[in-house]
Structure formats: C-alpha cells, structure tokens
Design an enzyme around this catalytic site. Sequence first.
Site, PDB file in Angstrom:
ATOM      1  N   SER A 179       0.841  -1.207   0.000  1.00  0.00           N
ATOM      2  CA  SER A 179       0.000   0.000   0.000  1.00  0.00           C
ATOM      3  C   SER A 179       0.870   1.250   0.000  1.00  0.00           C
ATOM      4  O   SER A 179       0.611   2.195  -0.747  1.00  0.00           O
ATOM      5  CB  SER A 179      -0.904   0.018   1.228  1.00  0.00           C
ATOM      6  OG  SER A 179      -1.718  -1.126   1.272  1.00  0.00           O
ATOM      7  N   ARG A 214       0.483   7.730   5.917  1.00  0.00           N
ATOM      8  CA  ARG A 214      -0.398   6.939   6.779  1.00  0.00           C
ATOM      9  C   ARG A 214      -1.837   7.466   6.741  1.00  0.00           C
ATOM     10  O   ARG A 214      -2.786   6.694   6.843  1.00  0.00           O
ATOM     11  CB  ARG A 214       0.168   6.905   8.211  1.00  0.00           C
ATOM     12  CG  ARG A 214      -0.283   5.735   9.040  1.00  0.00           C
ATOM     13  CD  ARG A 214       0.646   5.452  10.218  1.00  0.00           C
ATOM     14  NE  ARG A 214       1.809   4.681   9.811  1.00  0.00           N
ATOM     15  CZ  ARG A 214       1.817   3.341   9.724  1.00  0.00           C
ATOM     16  NH1 ARG A 214       0.748   2.633  10.062  1.00  0.00           N
ATOM     17  NH2 ARG A 214       2.905   2.704   9.331  1.00  0.00           N
ATOM     18  N   HIS A 250      -3.188   6.130   3.522  1.00  0.00           N
ATOM     19  CA  HIS A 250      -3.402   4.701   3.734  1.00  0.00           C
ATOM     20  C   HIS A 250      -4.736   4.439   4.436  1.00  0.00           C
ATOM     21  O   HIS A 250      -5.455   3.503   4.108  1.00  0.00           O
ATOM     22  CB  HIS A 250      -2.242   4.138   4.570  1.00  0.00           C
ATOM     23  CG  HIS A 250      -2.299   2.670   4.813  1.00  0.00           C
ATOM     24  ND1 HIS A 250      -2.459   2.136   6.069  1.00  0.00           N
ATOM     25  CD2 HIS A 250      -2.241   1.621   3.980  1.00  0.00           C
ATOM     26  CE1 HIS A 250      -2.481   0.819   5.983  1.00  0.00           C
ATOM     27  NE2 HIS A 250      -2.349   0.473   4.729  1.00  0.00           N
TER      28      HIS A 250
END
Lengths: 217, 217
Positions: A21, A44, A47
């Site tokens: 990812s 993040r 994500h």
Amino acid sequence: MDFGTEFRPLTTQPQEIEQKSFAIIEEELGPHPFTDEQFKVVQRVIHASADFELGRSLVFHKDAVQSGMAAIRQGEPIVADVQMVQSGISKPRIAKYGGDVHVYISDADVAQAAKQEGTTRAIISVRKAVNAHPNAIFAIGNAPTALLELIRLVKEGVAKPSLIVGVPVGFVSAAESKEELMKLDVPFIANHGRKGGSPVAVAIVNAISLLADAEGR
Amino acid sequence: MDFGTEFRPLTTQPQEIEQKSFAIIEEELGPHPFTDEQFKVVQRVIHASADFELGRSLVFHKDAVQSGMAAIRQGEPIVADVQMVQSGISKPRIAKYGGDVHVYISDADVAQAAKQEGTTRAIISVRKAVNAHPNAIFAIGNAPTALLELIRLVKEGVAKPSLIVGVPVGFVSAAESKEELMKLDVPFIANHGRKGGSPVAVAIVNAISLLADAEGR
C-alpha cells in the site's frame, strides 16, 4: 477451535499488505511539499482514507512532528475527542514511554455540565482535559466545537499542548475551526477543508508514535 | 468542577448541527438514484466523511435496508471487524431490541490461530464470528481479507448474514473485495472503489438502526 485452512487469498500478511500500500501511495502521490518526516504522516493518512486529496490537504506547523515525537518519548498523555479515536490509537508504543490515551466525552460529569450550560459535551470535555493535562497531545477527529474550545484555551494561556492534531470532519464549522487553528503558533497538524475524521486523527498519532519509537531505539 | 461559561460558539447544539449538516448534504448532492430509505444511509455516510464521491459510490442490494432493519428489531447481533467500528456504533438503539456488538479481532485464540496458519487475524476472526453468529449483521470497515473470507463462507452456505456492510478502505484488495461482494445475492451495502473505512461502516449501521427504531415506534 477449527477455523478451517483450505482457503488463502494471495496476500494475507499484514506487513506485506501495508508495504504494498505504501509503495502505491508513494508512486501515485508524486511530487509533494512535505519533509521526509511529514511525508510519513501523510502516507499513513492516505493509507487510512484512500484519499489523496485529503493527504495533500494536510498542513504542518514547523515544530509539529518534532514536538509530537518528543511528547511521546516523554510519556505525555494523549487526549482523544471521541472513543473511536481512542480505540484506533496504537497503545503499546505509547505505553512503552509511560503515556496513555484519555477520552472524557462520555464522562457523567461532562454530560451533566454540558446539559446545564446548553453546550456540547465536546466543549466541556476539552475543558476537563486541559485541566488535567495542559501539555498533552490533543487528537480531535470529530468535534469542531472541541477544537474551537481548545484554541480558545491556548489563546488564554491555559492550554499548552505538545501537539494539536486538529482534523475534525463535517459541514458545520469543521473547515473554519481548522483555519483558526492554523493561525496559531503552536505545534499543530491540521488540514484544509471539510474532510477529516477519526481514522485521520488516528493515522497521524500512530505515525508520530512510530517516528518517535524509531528514533528512540 | 468549574468548566467556565464565558465563551459560546454560534452553534453548539448537537441536534442543530446535525440538522444543518443534513440540509447542506441534501442540497449539494442534488439528483441521485437512491430510494428514500437508502438516501438516509447515504446522507449519514456523507455526514461522517464530508465526501460526496464516497456517498455516491454506495451500492445497495435491493433487500439490504429492510433486512438490516428487521435484524435490528429482532435483536440479531452485529459483528464489527475492528474496535473502531464497535466504538462508533450507537449501542442503546441496538440494546433496546436485545442486540449487541461483537468484535473478535483482539481475542487471544484468534491471534494464536492466525499465527499458526500464517494468515490475518481478520480472516480468523470472521470464521469465529460466523461460527457464533451466522445470521448477524457484519460491519466490515477495514479488512478486505475479512470481507473475502465472509464472502467465501456465504458461498459455502455456512454464513447467512442478515446484512453485510462491506466498506473496507485501502489499496490492496479493498475495491476488489467489494466488487466480489456485489456479485452475491445477499443483503449487502457496499461501495465502489478504494474508499471506505470505520466511520463509513459505523454511519451505515447507525442509519439502519435509526430507521429500524423509527419504524418500530
């Protein structure tokens, strides 16, 4: 317990999924204005949201990442505006340095005071949190009123947060509250616009604690 | 406790904020293909994400809303894939009809079995949940592997969910897992694309329980 073993999707390793990812995010995001450390936070957030627009909307006070990392390593507590934020924050890395995660919005005295004053529990819970932990990391993913109250208490000199993660989501006051936050010279991570939310706040806090822990080793 | 009373933002009434938000959403969304009941769900998803694209990406199996409402009123349990989804689901409306919310991903036996099999805790926790509650409402906001496993168990006739809320977010298998779900003739609410997440799953479940409770009165 027999859970069965006959079926396996191609990728079932959490670490592998995360790495794949992160590689996709880096490739698709392309050029960006963030420092290496800020990018770890942005990555993040993307994500957690699959939303590049949201990632690109993030704004960092120049001291935000360093101050947040230092606070984690000093065991400063984290205050979450709602249970969902508390649930998502990775606890072992916080606890390792003596920190913990607090949430006050469901406290009985908070509900009572909010009713008496005709205001939100979010506002009252920020007042309670600042009383108890004036230097905490504040992670606000939901309530613009909580963020506005925290800004007021910073301006009054009552609250001196190590980091304000201010990413409330919504249509009424969310964007405005974040623009107010960005006017302050305190360590903050926020974003422009209506988007945000619990997973964004969680992603930011977890990214900061990962950075803190990596440097602390 | 003295929380101070001198400062009040313009809008601090939660009900008022929600109503104002819902009005903005209805106006900005414009024409849409959803039924009135489906729209209540879409509206709450947009409210939680401030993302109209995400709202428009929702797909409803024709029986989804009715089957979900019936399950709530019959006290069927809800299974959440992660703690954040469990945290966000409004419990009193569920409990009123005898239901509750389960999450298995942090169970010790789940972690152990996942390690032994070299797979995700998400997959193992779905197997455990289906064993315990084959007719539950499943709310999956995070793990595509959990959704793929649930789909497999539906195909095998082991799981017979009242409703699958399948909205995992992410870059690896999330979109694909939801497309697989949409091929099934079971009550599902899902969305196209990579976006989704805990607040989306929570918003859908809370919208369904509000509809169920309104009709149950």
